[in-house]
Motif scaffolding. Sequence first.
Motif: not given
Length: 170
Positions: A123-124, A129-137
């Motif tokens: 879950x973490x 991953x979602x936060x990192x994806x948002x940051x990268x995006x």
Amino acid sequence: MPLTPLDIHNKEFSRGFRGYDEDEVNEFLDQIIKDYEMLIREKKQLEDKVAELTEKLNYFSNIEETLNKSILVAQEAAEEVKRNAQKEAKLIIKEAEKNAERIISDALAKSRKIALEIEELKRQSKVFRARFRMLVEAQLDMINSRDWDELMEYEAPDWEEGAKEPLSQP
């Protein structure tokens, strides 16, 4: 009361008219005395032998009785040892079963805990991953934004020395 060789030897017979030949009778009595003495000695030897054998028989009977008692005691002791060993074996088996159940329970509890930890880490990881994806995006959006192109096209105004405003403005 039995006759003794001395009784036979001292025996005197009355004399009659035409009696037995005295020498023959004495000779016969002497032979009877010898045989009787020999029988008495043999009897005494046999009695001694019987007494000795009876004593040995009693001794061996006592040994046999003692051995029989010892065998019974040994059998009872062996049975007691066997019963105790069986009881101890049952106790050891019960203790081993309890330990096995405890170990299995502990292992299952640890397994459940690890499974929960794995699920929490998954879950973490998804959140990260979602936060990192948002940051990268967001960074890619920033890089791909037109502001960079505009900045690249921007030209700096020419300044003359001492001038307060640029010479030309875009």
